[in-house]
Design a protein around this motif. Structure first.
Motif, PDB file in Angstrom:
ATOM      1  N   GLU A 316     -44.276  18.043  38.020  1.00 17.35           N
ATOM      2  CA  GLU A 316     -43.167  18.266  38.961  1.00 17.35           C
ATOM      3  C   GLU A 316     -42.532  19.642  38.721  1.00 17.35           C
ATOM      4  OE1 GLU A 316     -40.531  15.041  38.400  1.00 17.35           O
ATOM      5  OE2 GLU A 316     -41.788  13.578  39.479  1.00 17.35           O
ATOM      6  N   GLU A 317     -42.341  19.982  37.450  1.00 17.09           N
ATOM      7  CA  GLU A 317     -41.762  21.293  37.150  1.00 17.09           C
ATOM      8  C   GLU A 317     -42.690  22.420  37.574  1.00 17.09           C
ATOM      9  OE1 GLU A 317     -40.983  21.108  33.000  1.00 17.09           O
ATOM     10  OE2 GLU A 317     -39.118  19.942  33.221  1.00 17.09           O
ATOM     11  N   GLU A 318     -43.997  22.213  37.358  1.00 19.95           N
ATOM     12  CA  GLU A 318     -44.971  23.219  37.794  1.00 19.95           C
ATOM     13  C   GLU A 318     -44.954  23.363  39.304  1.00 19.95           C
ATOM     14  OE1 GLU A 318     -47.940  26.086  37.413  1.00 19.95           O
ATOM     15  OE2 GLU A 318     -46.630  25.139  35.907  1.00 19.95           O
ATOM     16  N   GLU A 319     -44.806  22.265  39.976  1.00 18.56           N
ATOM     17  CA  GLU A 319     -44.747  22.288  41.441  1.00 18.56           C
ATOM     18  C   GLU A 319     -43.490  23.027  41.915  1.00 18.56           C
ATOM     19  OE1 GLU A 319     -46.337  21.594  45.125  1.00 18.56           O
ATOM     20  OE2 GLU A 319     -47.232  21.119  43.168  1.00 18.56           O
ATOM     21  N   LYS A 320     -42.379  22.761  41.242  1.00 17.82           N
ATOM     22  CA  LYS A 320     -41.143  23.465  41.600  1.00 17.82           C
ATOM     23  C   LYS A 320     -41.288  24.969  41.377  1.00 17.82           C
ATOM     24  CE  LYS A 320     -37.924  19.694  40.647  1.00 17.82           C
ATOM     25  NZ  LYS A 320     -36.800  19.244  39.779  1.00 17.82           N
ATOM     26  N   ARG A 321     -41.904  25.295  40.209  1.00 16.67           N
ATOM     27  CA  ARG A 321     -42.095  26.713  39.911  1.00 16.67           C
ATOM     28  C   ARG A 321     -42.959  27.378  40.967  1.00 16.67           C
ATOM     29  NH1 ARG A 321     -45.624  30.003  38.025  1.00 16.67           N
ATOM     30  NH2 ARG A 321     -47.176  28.342  37.760  1.00 16.67           N
ATOM     31  N   GLU A 326     -43.583  30.884  45.652  1.00 18.31           N
ATOM     32  CA  GLU A 326     -43.987  31.081  47.050  1.00 18.31           C
ATOM     33  C   GLU A 326     -42.814  31.515  47.915  1.00 18.31           C
ATOM     34  OE1 GLU A 326     -45.667  27.387  48.143  1.00 18.31           O
ATOM     35  OE2 GLU A 326     -47.582  27.705  47.086  1.00 18.31           O
ATOM     36  N   MET A 327     -41.672  30.919  47.668  1.00 23.00           N
ATOM     37  CA  MET A 327     -40.486  31.297  48.435  1.00 23.00           C
ATOM     38  C   MET A 327     -40.095  32.746  48.143  1.00 23.00           C
ATOM     39  SD  MET A 327     -38.186  27.816  48.063  1.00 23.00           S
ATOM     40  CE  MET A 327     -36.772  28.558  48.843  1.00 23.00           C
ATOM     41  N   ARG A 328     -40.196  33.152  46.878  1.00 23.21           N
ATOM     42  CA  ARG A 328     -39.875  34.523  46.515  1.00 23.21           C
ATOM     43  C   ARG A 328     -40.859  35.496  47.172  1.00 23.21           C
ATOM     44  NH1 ARG A 328     -39.911  33.916  41.609  1.00 23.21           N
ATOM     45  NH2 ARG A 328     -41.956  34.791  41.083  1.00 23.21           N
ATOM     46  N   GLU A 329     -42.142  35.176  47.147  1.00 32.00           N
ATOM     47  CA  GLU A 329     -43.144  36.035  47.787  1.00 32.00           C
ATOM     48  C   GLU A 329     -42.921  36.112  49.286  1.00 32.00           C
ATOM     49  OE1 GLU A 329     -46.862  34.435  46.651  1.00 32.00           O
ATOM     50  OE2 GLU A 329     -46.797  35.200  44.583  1.00 32.00           O
ATOM     51  N   GLU A 330     -42.572  34.945  49.881  1.00 29.11           N
ATOM     52  CA  GLU A 330     -42.308  34.932  51.313  1.00 29.11           C
ATOM     53  C   GLU A 330     -41.102  35.789  51.647  1.00 29.11           C
ATOM     54  OE1 GLU A 330     -42.820  33.953  55.295  1.00 29.11           O
ATOM     55  OE2 GLU A 330     -44.149  33.704  53.561  1.00 29.11           O
ATOM     56  N   LYS A 331     -40.116  35.729  50.800  1.00 27.40           N
ATOM     57  CA  LYS A 331     -38.914  36.531  51.024  1.00 27.40           C
ATOM     58  C   LYS A 331     -39.236  38.019  50.897  1.00 27.40           C
ATOM     59  CE  LYS A 331     -34.165  37.022  49.387  1.00 27.40           C
ATOM     60  NZ  LYS A 331     -33.150  36.547  48.403  1.00 27.40           N
ATOM     61  N   ASN A 332     -40.016  38.396  49.926  1.00 27.58           N
ATOM     62  CA  ASN A 332     -40.410  39.798  49.732  1.00 27.58           C
ATOM     63  C   ASN A 332     -41.263  40.285  50.906  1.00 27.58           C
ATOM     64  OD1 ASN A 332     -39.064  39.876  47.315  1.00 27.58           O
ATOM     65  ND2 ASN A 332     -40.889  39.431  46.072  1.00 27.58           N
ATOM     66  N   ARG A 333     -42.158  39.395  51.370  1.00 22.21           N
ATOM     67  CA  ARG A 333     -43.018  39.780  52.498  1.00 22.21           C
ATOM     68  C   ARG A 333     -42.182  40.039  53.741  1.00 22.21           C
ATOM     69  NH1 ARG A 333     -45.402  37.532  56.687  1.00 22.21           N
ATOM     70  NH2 ARG A 333     -44.489  35.486  56.216  1.00 22.21           N
ATOM     71  N   LYS A 334     -41.211  39.187  53.973  1.00 19.19           N
ATOM     72  CA  LYS A 334     -40.356  39.365  55.138  1.00 19.19           C
ATOM     73  C   LYS A 334     -39.520  40.648  55.005  1.00 19.19           C
ATOM     74  CE  LYS A 334     -39.880  34.522  56.492  1.00 19.19           C
ATOM     75  NZ  LYS A 334     -38.943  33.392  56.678  1.00 19.19           N
TER      76      LYS A 334
END
Length: 349
Positions: A316-321, A326-334
């Motif tokens: 679960e922690e690995e999934e959260k990480r 992914e959210m950070r990469e998506e934010k950087n891409r945007k």
């Protein structure tokens, strides 16, 4: 010295192997704790009391597998004296689930030692009836060893619950069954004279191996019943004296051999108690091992469960990480796209 039971009432002798539950049966029948349970009976002992308005005398005997033939014969003679003028019922006690060919051997021992007259008064009593269902009981009755015992015991078969599961109605039915045995034998007990005749220590009367003629049978001379020159009353009185003399002689002989026999009985008792102790220790050891095994299995299961939970938590922690990454990469891409658009717009101007 214990005073023998005399007079009217129901007189019962308990027979069976050691551990069959004879003492427990005696206490159940009398409705009070009179016999010592859980210990090997070393000598025939008599107890009695009022049960449902009738006097009941019970004689508990040593287990048939604890003494040799001579010792058993002596204890049976003691039981006959204690239950004088004689028992009306012999109860052969066996347990559900513990009946073997040895119990058949007990009935054959009764036949050999006391004769058919005793077997006619023998009732097979099975204890622990509540442990079997109706169908299981029917299968139990069909067992060859049970059928063999019933064929030998003239009183038939009767079953009662274990002591902890018994109620007064069961005792009433047992008393009624024993009364039926008494009625089947015309109310006559198994007497000391019957035992002497069985052992060939007393000559029979006419029609019972006494022979014929003036010397062998009864005859009338001069209006009186005479045998060998004596009146029938004189002969009968002499016979009674002989019986009493043999009975007194038996008591003297019993005292004489008591010390010798007592040591053997005590040794046998110690042996039985040692066997019981070893069996108890073995049972406790096995139980302890099973408990230890169950405890280890429970610990292993808990450890396995703990590892599973930790693994789930780690996943679960690995999934959260991963989601955060992914959210950070998506934010950087945007942000990059937005930056490029701003640059393109500036160039166009």
């Amino acid at each position: 010295m214990v005073t023998p039971a005399r007079g009217p009432g129901l007189r019962v002798v308990l027979l069976g192997r050691a551990g069959a539950g004879k003492s427990t049966t005696g206490n159940t029948l009398l409705g009070r704790e009179r016999f010592q349970e859980g210990r090997a009976t070393l000598q025939s002992v008599m107890e009695g009391g009022e049960v449902e308005g009738r006097t009941v005398t019970v004689v508990d005997t040593p287990g048939t597998n604890t003494l040799d033939k001579e010792g058993l014969r002596e204890e049976m003679e003691r039981a006959l004296v204690l239950s004088s003028p004689g028992p009306q019922v012999f109860l052969l006690v066996v347990r559900v689930g513990g009946v073997t060919q040895e119990d058949v051997g007990v009935s054959r021992w009764i036949q050999e030692t006391l004769g058919e007259q005793a077997l006619r008064r023998t009732l097979l009593l099975v204890t622990g009836r509540e442990k079997l269902t109706r169908r299981q009981w029917e299968e139990f009755e069909k067992q060859e060893v049970i059928r063999g015992l019933v064929r030998l015991c003239g009183g038939g078969l009767h079953a009662v619950n274990s002591k902890a599961e018994i109620h007064p109605g069961h005792v009433t039915k047992l008393l009624e069954k024993m009364e039926q045995v008494v009625e089947q034998n015309a109310g006559q007990p198994y007497t000391w004279d019957t035992y002497l005749q069985r052992r060939g220590l007393r000559g029979g009367r006419k029609g019972q191996g006494g022979g014929g003629g003036a010397e062998g049978g009864w005859r009338t001379q001069g209006g009186g019943e005479r045998r060998g020159g004596k009146t029938g009353y004189e002969v009968e009185g002499q016979k009674q004296k002989e019986v009493e003399g043999k009975r007194n002689g038996h008591n003297v002989e019993e005292k004489r051999i008591e010390k010798e026999k007592q040591m053997r009985r005590e040794e046998e008792s110690r042996r039985l108690q040692e066997e019981m102790r070893r069996e108890e220790e073995s049972r406790k050891t096995a139980e302890k091992r099973r408990e230890e095994s169950r405890r280890k299995e429970e610990m292993r299961r808990r450890e396995e469960e703990s590892r599973r939970q930790q693994e789930e938590k780690r996943r679960e922690e690995e999934e959260k990480r991963k989601r955060k990454e992914e959210m950070r990469e998506e934010k950087n891409r945007k942000a990059e796209i937005k930056k490029k658009k701003a640059e393109e717009k500036q160039t166009a101007i």
